[in-house]
Design a protein around this motif. Structure first.
Motif, PDB file in Angstrom:
ATOM      1  N   UNK A 275       2.568   4.590  33.656  1.00 44.38           N
ATOM      2  CA  UNK A 275       3.915   3.853  32.931  1.00 44.38           C
ATOM      3  C   UNK A 275       4.200   4.883  31.970  1.00 44.38           C
ATOM      4  N   UNK A 276       5.529   4.992  31.853  1.00 43.96           N
ATOM      5  CA  UNK A 276       6.164   6.135  30.948  1.00 43.96           C
ATOM      6  C   UNK A 276       5.770   6.261  29.514  1.00 43.96           C
ATOM      7  N   UNK A 277       5.075   5.148  29.083  1.00 47.47           N
ATOM      8  CA  UNK A 277       4.639   5.061  27.810  1.00 47.47           C
ATOM      9  C   UNK A 277       3.290   5.833  27.594  1.00 47.47           C
ATOM     10  N   UNK A 278       2.555   6.102  28.840  1.00 58.82           N
ATOM     11  CA  UNK A 278       1.157   6.425  28.844  1.00 58.82           C
ATOM     12  C   UNK A 278       1.126   7.975  28.518  1.00 58.82           C
ATOM     13  N   UNK A 279       0.155   8.411  27.555  1.00 58.69           N
ATOM     14  CA  UNK A 279      -0.272   9.729  27.633  1.00 58.69           C
ATOM     15  C   UNK A 279      -1.185  10.420  28.600  1.00 58.69           C
ATOM     16  N   UNK A 280      -0.509  10.941  29.779  1.00 59.63           N
ATOM     17  CA  UNK A 280      -1.187  11.252  31.047  1.00 59.63           C
ATOM     18  C   UNK A 280      -1.545  12.750  31.025  1.00 59.63           C
ATOM     19  N   UNK A 281      -2.771  12.755  31.161  1.00 61.81           N
ATOM     20  CA  UNK A 281      -3.396  14.140  31.315  1.00 61.81           C
ATOM     21  C   UNK A 281      -2.653  15.209  32.365  1.00 61.81           C
ATOM     22  N   UNK A 300       1.144  28.592  25.585  1.00 60.42           N
ATOM     23  CA  UNK A 300       2.257  27.907  24.741  1.00 60.42           C
ATOM     24  C   UNK A 300       2.047  26.523  24.420  1.00 60.42           C
ATOM     25  N   UNK A 301       2.251  25.644  25.637  1.00 60.01           N
ATOM     26  CA  UNK A 301       2.110  24.336  25.930  1.00 60.01           C
ATOM     27  C   UNK A 301       2.046  23.806  27.050  1.00 60.01           C
ATOM     28  N   UNK A 302       1.055  22.742  27.387  1.00 60.19           N
ATOM     29  CA  UNK A 302       1.188  22.557  28.823  1.00 60.19           C
ATOM     30  C   UNK A 302       2.450  21.306  28.766  1.00 60.19           C
ATOM     31  N   UNK A 303       2.964  21.463  29.898  1.00 59.03           N
ATOM     32  CA  UNK A 303       4.271  20.196  30.098  1.00 59.03           C
ATOM     33  C   UNK A 303       3.738  18.868  30.017  1.00 59.03           C
ATOM     34  N   UNK A 304       4.684  17.992  29.509  1.00 54.56           N
ATOM     35  CA  UNK A 304       4.466  16.411  29.729  1.00 54.56           C
ATOM     36  C   UNK A 304       4.469  16.322  31.018  1.00 54.56           C
ATOM     37  N   UNK A 305       3.856  15.053  31.236  1.00 53.65           N
ATOM     38  CA  UNK A 305       3.973  14.520  32.729  1.00 53.65           C
ATOM     39  C   UNK A 305       4.983  14.198  33.356  1.00 53.65           C
ATOM     40  N   UNK A 306       6.137  14.056  32.536  1.00 52.65           N
ATOM     41  CA  UNK A 306       7.439  13.719  32.962  1.00 52.65           C
ATOM     42  C   UNK A 306       8.308  14.763  33.363  1.00 52.65           C
ATOM     43  N   UNK A 307       7.841  15.908  33.042  1.00 59.84           N
ATOM     44  CA  UNK A 307       8.781  17.155  32.908  1.00 59.84           C
ATOM     45  C   UNK A 307       8.341  17.943  33.934  1.00 59.84           C
ATOM     46  N   UNK A 308       9.173  19.341  34.501  1.00 56.60           N
ATOM     47  CA  UNK A 308       8.740  20.124  35.242  1.00 56.60           C
ATOM     48  C   UNK A 308       7.639  21.136  34.731  1.00 56.60           C
ATOM     49  N   UNK A 309       6.886  21.441  35.443  1.00 58.30           N
ATOM     50  CA  UNK A 309       5.968  22.663  35.381  1.00 58.30           C
ATOM     51  C   UNK A 309       6.716  24.019  35.422  1.00 58.30           C
ATOM     52  N   UNK A 310       7.195  24.689  34.526  1.00 61.24           N
ATOM     53  CA  UNK A 310       7.866  25.914  34.826  1.00 61.24           C
ATOM     54  C   UNK A 310       7.084  27.206  35.070  1.00 61.24           C
ATOM     55  N   UNK A 585       1.791  18.605  26.618  1.00 61.64           N
ATOM     56  CA  UNK A 585       0.768  17.669  27.365  1.00 61.64           C
ATOM     57  C   UNK A 585      -0.800  17.875  27.052  1.00 61.64           C
ATOM     58  N   UNK A 586      -1.529  16.840  27.519  1.00 61.50           N
ATOM     59  CA  UNK A 586      -2.871  17.111  27.106  1.00 61.50           C
ATOM     60  C   UNK A 586      -3.595  17.258  28.568  1.00 61.50           C
ATOM     61  N   UNK A 587      -4.494  18.419  28.414  1.00 65.93           N
ATOM     62  CA  UNK A 587      -5.003  19.026  29.515  1.00 65.93           C
ATOM     63  C   UNK A 587      -5.965  18.039  30.241  1.00 65.93           C
ATOM     64  N   UNK A 588      -5.797  17.860  31.565  1.00 62.15           N
ATOM     65  CA  UNK A 588      -6.900  17.138  32.346  1.00 62.15           C
ATOM     66  C   UNK A 588      -8.120  17.881  32.255  1.00 62.15           C
ATOM     67  N   UNK A 589      -9.373  16.905  31.500  1.00 57.84           N
ATOM     68  CA  UNK A 589     -10.764  17.503  31.491  1.00 57.84           C
ATOM     69  C   UNK A 589     -11.620  16.194  31.911  1.00 57.84           C
ATOM     70  N   UNK A 590     -11.921  16.351  33.130  1.00 57.90           N
ATOM     71  CA  UNK A 590     -12.816  15.184  33.856  1.00 57.90           C
ATOM     72  C   UNK A 590     -14.066  15.195  32.911  1.00 57.90           C
TER      73      UNK A 590
END
Length: 595
Positions: A275-281, A300-310, A585-590
């Protein structure tokens, strides 16, 4: 681009929780949502964090000294040995400073033993040491107190007196309290201590060779153990502590395999869309070209899930910027030919830079060097060779034109960024929220097109396009708000655009300035190499080669640093700002076993 994610939640019986975590770890694809409150209050985890922090610091200090693996010590004893070494070195350096001070004090008096002074005192004579300014020295002291000058210069006079014990000394001078040891003893100890400090690196090598492997193993084990502890503490108690709820994230592409594996183990779980409220890795998933530039995005910073990766969008610009800043054919060829050396150099700037990125930077440097024709500071377009002159006709850009090219590149990237911002706003909020940005983009493109084509601003098509742009800028900048408020916000945006865009575009002049300064320095070193060479045949060649090599080595090192830092500044400030990049954004760390 950003990998699509699915939210996964587990419900586990408390007695099966540890076994479940091991299965989850074997699965290796679930990013567990950590519960910070439980983690911060766990004393065992805090102690592990303290230990691993210390071991990592010791490992970083010892690794450069390890040249063979002996594995004779465990991690704890290695840390202790390193701490003892630091304490010894600190104490030795402090003692050496004290000895040097005593040596300096005694050097003007010469080498004598205090035992001799004590024997004189036993015989009834007292030797005293004084110093004063030359103008304050009184020759009468020589008669009254048998004063003898030991040392004299423009600053001070050092002298001794020999008087019967008990005789008062009325001397207007400073009493010198000398060390109780002789100069030769202090010199001997100082030299011995200096020799010990000179062998400090050998002591570090011994410690490193005996314990580096143990430290690496301990850090890996502690890190793995801490990961397990964090995940264990992230489970939330339910049903009177009989059940635990654990939340996490998995890539959407892995969901089918995860479901199949968990169903076989009989684990209760649910998979749902975020959902838009979630902090998605965030897991970046780019092509081979853009993947080389991902370390810059992470820097710099990872993008958030809702925006484009530049990453893919700034990568070609960054490569071009680097080439323009360095801009020498010879330097680019050298980067590719001596790839291992330059890879190590780039890793000093960012450890995640790869060989592929260095090759791209080298290729860009060669191509941009063709614009000016410089080869290690020499201009190849001065050669009267047919194909070289043909290249000059098609590629050569002089300094004044390069200034304009830099500004044009800035305009293109900023407009491109504004286009990305419009797309981002459309994806995140809806098309109507992008109308103001589209209006600005339309206005700027219309003005630029009108200037370049020579069409006047009174042209009906130009007026119509500017009118459409004005509607978006002044009336549609905040959908749903009072039109008068929108007009006010539009005027404020106009002021910010007028001042901000000009400064942003002018920032791209640094591309021209760095390329020009690097070329001038290269030319200066070439002139020095030829101008300072003596007429002696062999010696002259050696001097020329030495100045040439050292000069260009210094120039390429300084310019590579600038060619990375300044494009980063243009990317992170001008481009990211105008593209509306938020980041964070938070990096995905399995949760997985360490390799």
């Amino acid at each position: 681009m950003i990998t699509k994610m699915k939210k996964i939640s587990f419900l586990v019986f408390h007695r099966e929780y540890d076994a479940f975590l091991e299965d989850l770890r074997q699965l290796g694809v679930v990013h567990v949502v950590e519960r910070q409150q439980g983690i911060s209050s766990d004393a065992g985890l805090q102690e592990s964090m303290r230990v691993i922090s210390k071991e990592k610091a010791v490992l970083a200090a010892l690794e450069p000294y390890a040249d063979s693996a002996q594995a004779k010590a465990d991690a704890a004893s290695t840390v202790k040995a390193y701490d003892e070494f630091l304490a010894w070195k600190t104490q030795a350096e402090q003692k050496l400073q004290s000895l040097e001070k005593s040596r300096s004090e005694l050097s003007v008096w010469g080498d004598f033993r205090n035992e001799s002074l004590e024997r004189l005192k036993t015989a009834g004579y007292l030797v005293s040491f004084f110093s004063c300014a030359p103008k304050n020295y009184n020759n009468e002291w020589e008669k009254l107190y048998h004063a003898t000058v030991i040392y004299s210069d423009k600053q001070k006079v050092c002298f001794i007196t020999v008087t019967p014990c008990g005789q008062p000394l009325e001397i207007d001078a400073d009493v010198c309290h000398l060390p109780q040891r002789s100069l030769s003893e202090i010199v001997a100890e100082s030299e011995s201590l200096t020799a010990e400090l000179a062998s400090a690196d050998d002591r570090l090598k011994t410690i490193a060779n005996c314990g580096v492997d143990a430290l690496r193993k301990s850090v890996a084990e502690l890190s793995s153990s801490m990961d397990v502890t964090r995940v264990r503490l992230s489970g939330q108690n339910a049903a009177e502590d009989r059940l635990l709820v654990l939340d996490g994230w998995i890539p959407a592409s892995e969901s089918a395999g995860v479901e199949k594996s968990l169903d076989r183990k009989g684990v209760f779980f649910t998979i749902s869309d975020p959902t838009p409220e979630d902090d998605i890795p965030i897991q970046l998933n780019n092509n081979r070209f853009a993947r080389l530039f991902e370390p810059l995005t992470r820097l710099y910073m990872l993008p958030t899930y809702q925006e484009l990766d530049l990453t893919l969008f700034f990568a070609p610009f960054f490569m071009l910027f680097f080439g323009l800043c360095l801009g020498d054919i010879g330097y680019g060829l050298l980067m590719i030919v001596a790839l291992p050396i330059f890879t190590k150099l780039f890793k000093l700037i960012n450890p995640d830079f790869s060989k592929g990125l260095v090759v791209l930077f080298g290729a860009s440097t060669i191509l941009c060097g063709l614009l000016s024709g410089t080869f290690f500071g020499f201009n190849i377009y001065n050669l009267n060779i047919g194909f070289v002159q043909k290249m000059k006709e098609f590629l050569f850009v002089d300094s004044s034109a390069m200034f304009s090219v830099s500004l044009c590149i800035g305009v293109v990237q900023i407009l491109f960024g504004m286009g990305i911002k419009a797309v981002n706003l459309t994806i995140q909020c809806g098309f109507k929220y992008a109308l103001s940005t589209i209006g600005w983009l339309l206005l700027l493109l219309t003005v630029i097109g009108s200037v370049l084509t020579g069409v006047g601003f009174s042209n009906p098509i130009v007026l119509a396009l500017m009118g459409i742009a004005a509607v978006g800028i002044f009336l549609l900048n905040s959908p749903g708000k009072n039109p008068l408020l929108n007009i006010g916000l539009g005027l404020w945006d106009t002021y910010n655009m007028a001042t901000g865009l000009l400064g942003d575009v002018l920032s791209y002049v640094r591309l021209f300035a760095l390329g020009l300064s690097g070329g001038i320095l290269a030319n200066v070193f070439n002139s020095m190499a030829t101008g300072m060479s003596p007429d002696v045949p062999v010696v002259g060649f050696l001097v020329t080669a030495l100045i040439f090599l050292l000069g260009h080595a210094l120039n390429i090192f300084m310019n590579i640093l600038g060619a990375v830092v300044h494009p980063m500044r243009l990317t992170f400030v001008e481009f990211f700002k105008n593209s509306g990049y938020a980041g964070g954004g938070t990096e995905y760390r399995p949760f997985a076993k360490s390799v």
